[in-house]
Write a protein that holds these residues in place. Structure first.
Motif, PDB file in Angstrom:
ATOM      1  N   SER A  49     -19.467 -29.694  37.981  1.00  0.00           N
ATOM      2  CA  SER A  49     -20.276 -30.714  38.653  1.00  0.00           C
ATOM      3  C   SER A  49     -19.680 -31.067  40.006  1.00  0.00           C
ATOM      4  N   LEU A  50     -18.328 -31.147  40.053  1.00  0.00           N
ATOM      5  CA  LEU A  50     -17.641 -31.473  41.297  1.00  0.00           C
ATOM      6  C   LEU A  50     -17.926 -30.428  42.362  1.00  0.00           C
ATOM      7  N   VAL A  51     -17.790 -29.155  41.956  1.00  0.00           N
ATOM      8  CA  VAL A  51     -18.015 -28.048  42.889  1.00  0.00           C
ATOM      9  C   VAL A  51     -19.441 -28.105  43.405  1.00  0.00           C
ATOM     10  N   LYS A  52     -20.362 -28.414  42.547  1.00  0.00           N
ATOM     11  CA  LYS A  52     -21.788 -28.504  42.924  1.00  0.00           C
ATOM     12  C   LYS A  52     -22.051 -29.717  43.808  1.00  0.00           C
ATOM     13  N   GLY A  53     -21.142 -30.669  43.808  1.00  0.00           N
ATOM     14  CA  GLY A  53     -21.251 -31.839  44.662  1.00  0.00           C
ATOM     15  C   GLY A  53     -22.076 -32.970  44.093  1.00  0.00           C
ATOM     16  N   SER A  54     -22.465 -32.866  42.858  1.00  0.00           N
ATOM     17  CA  SER A  54     -23.275 -33.933  42.263  1.00  0.00           C
ATOM     18  C   SER A  54     -22.393 -34.795  41.353  1.00  0.00           C
ATOM     19  N   VAL A  55     -21.550 -35.639  41.980  1.00  0.00           N
ATOM     20  CA  VAL A  55     -20.514 -36.319  41.199  1.00  0.00           C
ATOM     21  C   VAL A  55     -20.905 -37.700  40.669  1.00  0.00           C
ATOM     22  N   ALA A  56     -21.571 -38.470  41.511  1.00  0.00           N
ATOM     23  CA  ALA A  56     -21.750 -39.894  41.173  1.00  0.00           C
ATOM     24  C   ALA A  56     -22.331 -40.129  39.777  1.00  0.00           C
ATOM     25  N   GLN A  57     -22.992 -39.102  39.259  1.00  0.00           N
ATOM     26  CA  GLN A  57     -23.530 -39.272  37.900  1.00  0.00           C
ATOM     27  C   GLN A  57     -22.397 -39.196  36.878  1.00  0.00           C
ATOM     28  N   GLY A  58     -22.697 -38.765  35.691  1.00  0.00           N
ATOM     29  CA  GLY A  58     -21.637 -38.548  34.695  1.00  0.00           C
ATOM     30  C   GLY A  58     -21.142 -39.809  34.031  1.00  0.00           C
ATOM     31  N   TRP A  59     -21.709 -40.919  34.404  1.00  0.00           N
ATOM     32  CA  TRP A  59     -21.287 -42.174  33.806  1.00  0.00           C
ATOM     33  C   TRP A  59     -21.514 -42.157  32.290  1.00  0.00           C
ATOM     34  N   ALA A  60     -22.677 -41.656  31.900  1.00  0.00           N
ATOM     35  CA  ALA A  60     -23.047 -41.645  30.483  1.00  0.00           C
ATOM     36  C   ALA A  60     -22.057 -40.815  29.664  1.00  0.00           C
ATOM     37  N   SER A  61     -21.772 -39.611  30.143  1.00  0.00           N
ATOM     38  CA  SER A  61     -20.880 -38.741  29.365  1.00  0.00           C
ATOM     39  C   SER A  61     -19.473 -39.328  29.287  1.00  0.00           C
ATOM     40  N   LEU A  62     -19.044 -39.987  30.386  1.00  0.00           N
ATOM     41  CA  LEU A  62     -17.717 -40.631  30.383  1.00  0.00           C
ATOM     42  C   LEU A  62     -17.646 -41.733  29.336  1.00  0.00           C
ATOM     43  N   MET A  63     -18.655 -42.595  29.390  1.00  0.00           N
ATOM     44  CA  MET A  63     -18.684 -43.710  28.451  1.00  0.00           C
ATOM     45  C   MET A  63     -18.685 -43.188  27.013  1.00  0.00           C
ATOM     46  N   LEU A  64     -19.472 -42.160  26.827  1.00  0.00           N
ATOM     47  CA  LEU A  64     -19.601 -41.578  25.493  1.00  0.00           C
ATOM     48  C   LEU A  64     -18.245 -41.103  24.985  1.00  0.00           C
ATOM     49  N   SER A  65     -17.524 -40.358  25.827  1.00  0.00           N
ATOM     50  CA  SER A  65     -16.245 -39.817  25.354  1.00  0.00           C
ATOM     51  C   SER A  65     -15.212 -40.919  25.150  1.00  0.00           C
ATOM     52  N   ILE A  66     -15.260 -41.947  25.968  1.00  0.00           N
ATOM     53  CA  ILE A  66     -14.315 -43.063  25.770  1.00  0.00           C
ATOM     54  C   ILE A  66     -14.500 -43.662  24.383  1.00  0.00           C
ATOM     55  N   TRP A  67     -15.757 -43.870  24.034  1.00  0.00           N
ATOM     56  CA  TRP A  67     -16.025 -44.478  22.723  1.00  0.00           C
ATOM     57  C   TRP A  67     -15.605 -43.536  21.595  1.00  0.00           C
TER      58      TRP A  67
END
Ligand code: UDP
Ligand code: MG
Length: 318
Positions: free
Chosen positions: A263-281
């Motif tokens: 995702s970083l390489v593709k430049g579409s970073v600001a998203q990913g909030w959902a997956s982050l939250m999910l893994s934290i839980w």
């Protein structure tokens, strides 16, 4: 071979309904065995009152007064089935007048008395332990049967050496009980320990009958406790299961890392909030389960290091 001095030990917890029915049957059986010359004249019955809140102890006192072969042991509080049996067995073999062998049987007599003479024959054949094994549990409710049988299967799967469908109806010689006393653990699970002792043993098939009076004293809570003690006192497989789960989560995390880099390489970073939250839980949950499980074992270690007495005897008859 010397005639066996037998003690039959029966734990009683709030058994005022059942005891008046079962005691005469046990007395009759003892007298029969004595007149057949199968057991010595100074054999006895020992009723262990496990902190009952009803009239159980008074009934035991009356029994002792009218039938000297009935003895009683009054524990100061409810310590549970396993500890009550242990108290009874240790008291029964104590001293030079103590029993040569002990049969433990629940006072509701769901385990048939006909098995007792067979157990005694096995003793004369040289066996130290005779396990009563339930060949049929038709009289148990579906739920009881299902939970009990699943429990025995789970134990086997987790590597415990137990006798399938054997509860605490068994014969043991004095020397096995002596060895058993050396196991100092407080989370007592007799069905797990006795096979580990390893003296000559055999089994007797029995058909489990219905409880005739009173209700079950094994509440769901007591049953779950026994199941947990049975597993956690003998097996560390649950810890390995958590470890395995941990590895799976590390693999998932690696997958996530790849996804994040792409995702970083593709430049579409600001998203990913959902997956982050999910893994934290998810990770948080797993960590908590693991800590909890380790905590349970630590708790057991803590209890064992106290070396507390398993029971306190309040009074003894006979
Ligand atoms: N019992 C005991 N202490 C307890 C619970 C039960 O001594 O805390 C005794 C009870 O009096 C009976 C035996 O253990 O003699 C087995 O209990 P129960 O028959 O109620 O269990 P189930 O047969 O339903 O598994
Ligand atoms: Mg019962």
């Amino acid at each position: 071979m010397k005639t066996l001095r037998l003690a039959i030990v029966a734990p009683c917890y709030n058994e005022e309904d059942m005891l008046p029915l079962s005691a005469p049957r046990l007395v009759a059986l003892m007298k029969q065995l004595m007149s057949d010359g199968k057991i010595a004249q100074d054999s006895f019955l020992l009723f262990v009152n496990d902190g009952s809140r009803d009239r159980t102890w008074e009934i035991i006192e009356q029994l002792h007064a009218s039938e000297p072969i009935c003895r009683g042991l009054d524990l100061s509080r409810n310590v549970g089935h396993q500890n009550a049996i242990m108290a009874g067995m240790e008291a029964a073999i104590e001293g030079p007048e103590g029993a040569d062998g002990v049969i433990t049987i629940d006072v509701d007599l769901q385990d048939p008395l006909e098995c007792i003479p067979v157990m005694i024959d096995d003793y004369y054949e040289g066996y130290d332990v005779v396990y009563g094994v339930r060949s049929s549990r038709e009289s148990d409710s579906f739920l009881k049967r299902f939970t009990a049988e699943s429990f025995y299967k789970l134990q086997a799967a987790l590597g415990l050496k137990t006798i399938y469908n054997h509860a605490d109806f068994r014969f043991m010689t004095r020397r096995v009980i002596g060895e058993l006393s050396k196991y100092e653990e407080r989370n007592l699970y007799l069905r797990g320990i006795i096979p580990m002792i390893g003296f000559p043993s055999t089994t007797v098939e029995e058909v489990r009958a219905e409880r005739e009076a009173g209700t079950t004293k094994y509440t769901l809570r007591k049953m779950l406790r026994l199941a947990f003690d049975g597993i956690s006192s003998f097996s560390i497989t649950p810890i390995y299961m958590i470890l395995g789960l941990g590895w799976i989560f590390i693999l998932i995390a690696l997958g996530m890392a790849v996804y994040v880099i792409v995702s970083l390489v593709k430049g579409s970073v600001a998203q990913g909030w959902a997956s982050l939250m999910l893994s934290i839980w998810l990770v948080g949950g797993i960590v908590m389960i693991s800590i909890g499980l380790v905590g349970l074992y630590v708790g057991k270690v803590y209890m064992e290091t106290k070396h507390r007495p398993r029971y306190h005897i309040k009074k003894r008859l006979g």
